[in-house]
Every structure is written in C-alpha cells, then in structure tokens.
Write a protein that holds these residues in place. Structure first.
Motif, PDB file in Angstrom:
ATOM      1  N   PRO A  83      27.778 -21.092  -9.782  1.00 15.19           N
ATOM      2  CA  PRO A  83      28.702 -21.860 -10.632  1.00 15.19           C
ATOM      3  C   PRO A  83      29.609 -20.933 -11.430  1.00 15.19           C
ATOM      4  O   PRO A  83      29.181 -19.884 -11.911  1.00 15.19           O
ATOM      5  CB  PRO A  83      27.759 -22.641 -11.556  1.00 15.19           C
ATOM      6  N   GLY A  84      30.868 -21.322 -11.535  1.00 17.02           N
ATOM      7  CA  GLY A  84      31.811 -20.545 -12.324  1.00 17.02           C
ATOM      8  C   GLY A  84      32.504 -19.418 -11.591  1.00 17.02           C
ATOM      9  O   GLY A  84      33.422 -18.804 -12.121  1.00 17.02           O
ATOM     10  N   THR A  85      32.059 -19.124 -10.360  1.00 16.83           N
ATOM     11  CA  THR A  85      32.717 -18.071  -9.589  1.00 16.83           C
ATOM     12  C   THR A  85      34.092 -18.544  -9.144  1.00 16.83           C
ATOM     13  O   THR A  85      34.250 -19.654  -8.624  1.00 16.83           O
ATOM     14  CB  THR A  85      31.880 -17.698  -8.352  1.00 16.83           C
ATOM     15  N   SER A  86      35.100 -17.707  -9.310  1.00 18.72           N
ATOM     16  CA  SER A  86      36.469 -18.091  -8.989  1.00 18.72           C
ATOM     17  C   SER A  86      36.688 -18.174  -7.486  1.00 18.72           C
ATOM     18  O   SER A  86      36.217 -17.319  -6.730  1.00 18.72           O
ATOM     19  CB  SER A  86      37.452 -17.078  -9.573  1.00 18.72           C
ATOM     20  N   MET A  87      37.390 -19.220  -7.064  1.00 21.39           N
ATOM     21  CA  MET A  87      37.850 -19.320  -5.685  1.00 21.39           C
ATOM     22  C   MET A  87      39.372 -19.458  -5.679  1.00 21.39           C
ATOM     23  O   MET A  87      39.941 -20.201  -4.883  1.00 21.39           O
ATOM     24  CB  MET A  87      37.183 -20.509  -4.984  1.00 21.39           C
TER      25      MET A  87
END
Length: 346
Positions: A83-87
C-alpha cells in the motif's frame, strides 16, 4: 547619412514591393527531448484484475524502474503490492542520430510479468518491452516517421505507417502503424498497445484493450491511473541517459544481474500457484534480442540504423555513420559482452 536600421528597413520594403520573400531567421532545431515527446506513442495498456498476482490491475500499470524509491531489482515484485507504493506513469527513451535519420527507442517497465493460472507459463520479477521508431530527416522540423520495430517478449515485430516509402526487407512487415490525436498537444502520435500480464508490445490494434484498460498519453508530467479502467492518463518521458539515470546504473549489481538484464528473484510470492517463477528474466533496451534475426543483442537500440537496413527495404538507403549515439562509447564492450551473456527468455 542614413542609419543602418533605416537602410535595412528601406531594403526590406523594396523586396516586399517586388514580391520577393524576406528570409526568416532559421528555426532552432528541436532538442532530443522535444523529438522524443513529439513521436512518443499514445499507448493502450490492457488490464487484467483477476487473481492475487494482478494486484487488482496495478500489476499492469507502466511505471518507473525506481517506483518504490530504490534501485533494487530484486524487491520490485514484492513492493508493487505494498500500500502507498507509487505507480505513477513513466516511459524511458533514448535518441540516436545520423545525417539521414533520427532513431528513438521507448522503453516500458512493469514490476511484474505475471500469470493467473498454474499451467505451462511462468512469471517473473520486472518486465521490459518497447519500440524503436525510425524517423527520416526530410527537412521538416520533426521529420517523418518511416518505420518501427517493437519488442514482444523475445520476438521483434516491424511496422510502417500508411504511405511510408519503407517496405519489407529481410523481415516481413507485420502491419500498419496507426496514428491518433492526443488531447494534450497538437500532434498526431503513433499508437501502440501492450497485452495484460505478459506485456508484449505491438502496434495497435494487434494488441488492444479487452475490457478494462488504460490509455496513456505522452507528456512532461506523470499521473497515476485512478483505477484499471482509466482512459486518460499522462506519462512522463525519462531520458535513459539523464545524469544518474538508467544507463548510468548499468553496472549496478542490485539492479542488473548482467549486461542489460534486470536482477530478479523469486521472493514475495512470484511463482506461487503458477507453473513457476523465472529469475533475472527481463531486459533493458540494450539487452533486447530476437535470436532468429541477424542484428545482435541490443542493436535495436545501440545500432538502430543497422537493424533498419536488415528489417526494411529503404529507397536511397540510410546513413550508417552516427552523428550522435550515446551507446557508441560502450559499443565494443556491449558487443563483446553480448556474445557471452545468457539469452533471457521473457
């Protein structure tokens, strides 16, 4: 005595009076970044949200190699699901030039090459596919696009736009490269597409969105899809040769296992419930190879004039002497290393 400015004004008026055009200052040649932005494709990405490895569709989003904040290729499968990882959307590019043509390579990265069934196909950490555009320098500001070669796993596919003077060479032209207008600029762009899961790349509509999907548009900004069915997402172009960029990291053993091949392992559940998980199984552009064709490993990017001559019949030929090719300084090392590097099956 008349001032020089007055003399110039009188001379200009005289030229206009007799119907002669007044020369305009020469327009500045476009920068390589401007060339890359002008020809960057409108990109259709099919999305599959089924199965745990799909991450609800996020596993099919294009993004940066360092989307998770580091340059460790062996944690990208794992980090893609956090969760929260940028794509945020990004596409890498490089430009090579001769006196007759510009060659622009576009590289699309996914943290996962994945499957949703246990039969026959394997998955792996990291995925790199792309396309090379050959643009004739015809005297116009941005030239004219004559041919393209795309990467779908370990096979190359060649295309020409309608009306191109380039035709089939040693390799058969596989289709037409279509164009569409972007809502974000005034240009007509080539249209490419990637399949879901394995992310092979071809000219649209040889691959196409089937249900959910994302349409990415070239830009100077990076946007994140709102979901797996977002039809207007801008991607940022990133120069492979930017300081501290992808090429500068080519000897980083945390990112690359060997020449042009990303490091990847089986951690984080890769291969769980499927046929298996490959390691070190994705390539950067200087590692792309179609083993059945004459050009060597990586030459689609490092020597695109040579590849173009092999793939197409080109009236008048092309210059084979580069006026700018940032890969050239490492060409000998790349060629030698390519002969001993293991062939990666993507």
């Amino acid at each position: 005595m008349l001032k020089r400015s007055t003399v110039a004004a009188v001379a200009t008026a005289a030229l206009v009076a007799v119907g002669l055009a007044v020369p305009s200052p020469a327009a500045a040649a476009p920068t390589r970044a401007q060339l890359a932005l002008r020809w960057a494709p409108i990109h259709h990405q099919d999305v599959d949200a089924t199965g745990s490895h799909a991450l609800g569709g996020r596993a099919d989003y294009i993004t940066r190699v360092d989307f998770d904040g580091d340059l460790n290729g062996r944690n990208n499968w794992d980090r893609a699901g956090q969760p929260g990882t940028s794509m945020a959307a990004a596409v890498y590019y490089s430009v090579a030039e001769t006196s007759s043509h510009w060659y622009i390579t576009y590289f699309f990265f996914h943290p996962r090459d994945w499957v949703d069934h246990p039969f026959f196909e394997t998955e792996h950490e990291n995925d790199g596919e792309g396309i090379m555009f050959a643009i004739e320098r015809d005297g116009s500001e941005y030239g004219v696009l004559r041919g393209a070669v795309s990467v779908a796993h370990t096979n190359f596919y060649s295309y020409t736009p309608s009306g191109s003077t380039w035709t089939t060479g040693r390799e058969t032209v596989d289709g037409t490269l279509n164009f569409a207008t972007s809502p974000h600029d005034s240009f007509s762009h080539p249209v490419t597409a990637q399949e879901a899961r394995g992310h092979g790349l071809k000219a649209h509509p040889q691959y196409a969105i089937n249900g959910d999907g994302i349409i990415y548009y070239p830009s100077t900004v990076s946007e994140t899809p709102s979901d797996g069915n977002d039809r207007d997402v801008r991607y940022q172009l990133i120069d492979i040769f930017a300081p501290g960029g992808l090429w500068a990291e080519r000897d980083n053993t945390s990112l690359f296992a060997h020449l042009g091949t990303f490091a990847g392992d089986t951690s984080g559940g890769c291969g769980s419930g499927t046929f298996g998980c490959g390691t070190n199984s994705a390539n950067a552009p200087w590692g792309w190879d179609d083993g059945d064709d004459l050009p060597g490993r990586g030459e689609i990017t490092t020597n695109p004039a040579k590849l173009s001559v092999e793939y197409f019949t080109i009236p008048g030929g092309v210059s084979r002497s580069y006026t700018y090719n940032p890969y050239s300084s490492a060409a000998a090392a790349l060629s030698a290393a390519a002969k001993t590097a293991p062939r990666v099956v993507d």
